[in-house]
Write a protein that holds these residues in place. Structure first.
Motif, PDB file in Angstrom:
ATOM      1  N   LEU A   9       0.829  -1.200   0.000  1.00  0.00           N
ATOM      2  CA  LEU A   9       0.000   0.000   0.000  1.00  0.00           C
ATOM      3  C   LEU A   9       0.868   1.256   0.000  1.00  0.00           C
ATOM      4  O   LEU A   9       0.581   2.231  -0.708  1.00  0.00           O
ATOM      5  N   TYR A  10       1.935   1.226   0.755  1.00  0.00           N
ATOM      6  CA  TYR A  10       2.874   2.354   0.792  1.00  0.00           C
ATOM      7  C   TYR A  10       3.463   2.602  -0.593  1.00  0.00           C
ATOM      8  O   TYR A  10       3.519   3.746  -1.065  1.00  0.00           O
ATOM      9  N   LEU A  11       3.920   1.538  -1.246  1.00  0.00           N
ATOM     10  CA  LEU A  11       4.519   1.683  -2.576  1.00  0.00           C
ATOM     11  C   LEU A  11       3.516   2.262  -3.580  1.00  0.00           C
ATOM     12  O   LEU A  11       3.857   3.144  -4.375  1.00  0.00           O
ATOM     13  N   LEU A  12       2.294   1.786  -3.525  1.00  0.00           N
ATOM     14  CA  LEU A  12       1.251   2.336  -4.413  1.00  0.00           C
ATOM     15  C   LEU A  12       0.970   3.800  -4.088  1.00  0.00           C
ATOM     16  O   LEU A  12       0.767   4.622  -4.991  1.00  0.00           O
ATOM     17  N   THR A  13       0.957   4.117  -2.812  1.00  0.00           N
ATOM     18  CA  THR A  13       0.708   5.498  -2.386  1.00  0.00           C
ATOM     19  C   THR A  13       1.821   6.422  -2.858  1.00  0.00           C
ATOM     20  O   THR A  13       1.566   7.548  -3.304  1.00  0.00           O
ATOM     21  N   VAL A  14       3.067   5.966  -2.765  1.00  0.00           N
ATOM     22  CA  VAL A  14       4.198   6.778  -3.229  1.00  0.00           C
ATOM     23  C   VAL A  14       4.053   7.075  -4.723  1.00  0.00           C
ATOM     24  O   VAL A  14       4.242   8.213  -5.161  1.00  0.00           O
ATOM     25  N   VAL A  15       3.707   6.062  -5.498  1.00  0.00           N
ATOM     26  CA  VAL A  15       3.494   6.279  -6.931  1.00  0.00           C
ATOM     27  C   VAL A  15       2.351   7.280  -7.143  1.00  0.00           C
ATOM     28  O   VAL A  15       2.464   8.210  -7.942  1.00  0.00           O
ATOM     29  N   GLY A  16       1.259   7.095  -6.396  1.00  0.00           N
ATOM     30  CA  GLY A  16       0.129   8.010  -6.517  1.00  0.00           C
ATOM     31  C   GLY A  16       0.494   9.438  -6.166  1.00  0.00           C
ATOM     32  O   GLY A  16       0.106  10.381  -6.870  1.00  0.00           O
ATOM     33  N   VAL A  17       1.254   9.619  -5.097  1.00  0.00           N
ATOM     34  CA  VAL A  17       1.658  10.962  -4.667  1.00  0.00           C
ATOM     35  C   VAL A  17       2.521  11.632  -5.726  1.00  0.00           C
ATOM     36  O   VAL A  17       2.401  12.836  -5.968  1.00  0.00           O
ATOM     37  N   THR A  18       3.374  10.872  -6.390  1.00  0.00           N
ATOM     38  CA  THR A  18       4.231  11.481  -7.418  1.00  0.00           C
ATOM     39  C   THR A  18       3.446  11.852  -8.670  1.00  0.00           C
ATOM     40  O   THR A  18       3.922  12.658  -9.465  1.00  0.00           O
ATOM     41  N   LEU A  19       2.266  11.277  -8.835  1.00  0.00           N
ATOM     42  CA  LEU A  19       1.446  11.604 -10.002  1.00  0.00           C
ATOM     43  C   LEU A  19       0.497  12.776  -9.756  1.00  0.00           C
ATOM     44  O   LEU A  19      -0.120  13.276 -10.696  1.00  0.00           O
ATOM     45  N   ILE A  20       0.368  13.192  -8.505  1.00  0.00           N
ATOM     46  CA  ILE A  20      -0.518  14.315  -8.165  1.00  0.00           C
ATOM     47  C   ILE A  20       0.263  15.623  -8.304  1.00  0.00           C
ATOM     48  O   ILE A  20       1.350  15.764  -7.742  1.00  0.00           O
ATOM     49  N   HIS A  21      -0.312  16.571  -9.011  1.00  0.00           N
ATOM     50  CA  HIS A  21       0.364  17.846  -9.244  1.00  0.00           C
ATOM     51  C   HIS A  21      -0.431  19.035  -8.702  1.00  0.00           C
ATOM     52  O   HIS A  21      -0.168  20.172  -9.096  1.00  0.00           O
ATOM     53  N   GLN A  22      -1.376  18.772  -7.840  1.00  0.00           N
ATOM     54  CA  GLN A  22      -2.161  19.830  -7.203  1.00  0.00           C
ATOM     55  C   GLN A  22      -1.775  19.907  -5.712  1.00  0.00           C
ATOM     56  O   GLN A  22      -2.021  18.960  -4.967  1.00  0.00           O
TER      57      GLN A  22
END
Length: 183
Positions: A9-22
């Protein structure tokens, strides 16, 4: 198996956070992580802020100088990178306070071995830093100046780098002799 789920879940969250630009969404994520941190929230937040202070200050100042010279400064971008890094560091500290990595990675003997080595090195480096600090404080009658503390930091860094290099060489040889690397 629950700890492994947290790592995934952490790894997926890290990827998700890097894709957010707001920045607003990242701030909301940061608030959520702080709220879910429970009684550790202020300690983890303080630790995250202190650990990223030097790096983010250097990156932010570098961006500021270059952007002003090019007349391309955007405060939103500066906020974005700082909030993103704070969120990622906070997530990392939250995860490490929540799970046992050796237990989570026990499905792989190699990963368990590497985790144990990393934990041992972290403890060793912490002990070296604490020993230097205790020795320094025991020799001072009054609060040391900023310059004296800076010198201590340089000496501590040299000792940690030297010890890290020596340990990495020894550990690399030990791992190679046990067949961890296929070279």
């Amino acid at each position: 198996m629950r700890d492994l789920g947290w790592i995934l879940l952490y790894l997926l969250t890290v990827v998700g956070v890097t894709l957010i630009h707001q920045p607003l969404y990242l701030l909301i994520g940061l608030v959520v992580v702080i709220l879910f941190s429970g009684s550790l929230r202020w300690r983890l937040l303080r630790k995250a802020l202190l650990s990223m202070l030097l790096f983010n200050t250097a990156v932010s100042l570098g961006y500021l100088i270059i952007a002003l010279l090019r007349d391309e400064f955007r405060v939103e971008y500066l906020i974005l990178i700082n909030v993103r890094v704070l969120l990622l560091v906070m997530l990392g500290f939250w995860l490490s306070a929540r799970i046992n990595f050796a237990n989570a990675l026990r499905f792989s003997p190699t990963l368990t071995f590497l985790t144990t080595l990393a934990a041992g090195q972290i403890r060793l480096m912490s002990r070296i830093i604490n020993d230097y600090r205790a020795a320094f404080e025991s020799r001072c009658l009054k609060r040391p100046s900023w310059r004296d503390r800076s010198r201590l930091a340089v000496v501590q860094t040299e000792a940690v780098v030297e010890q890290s290099h020596h340990a990495a060489t020894e550990i690399g040889q030990a791992m190679r002799s046990r067949g961890v690397f296929n070279d």
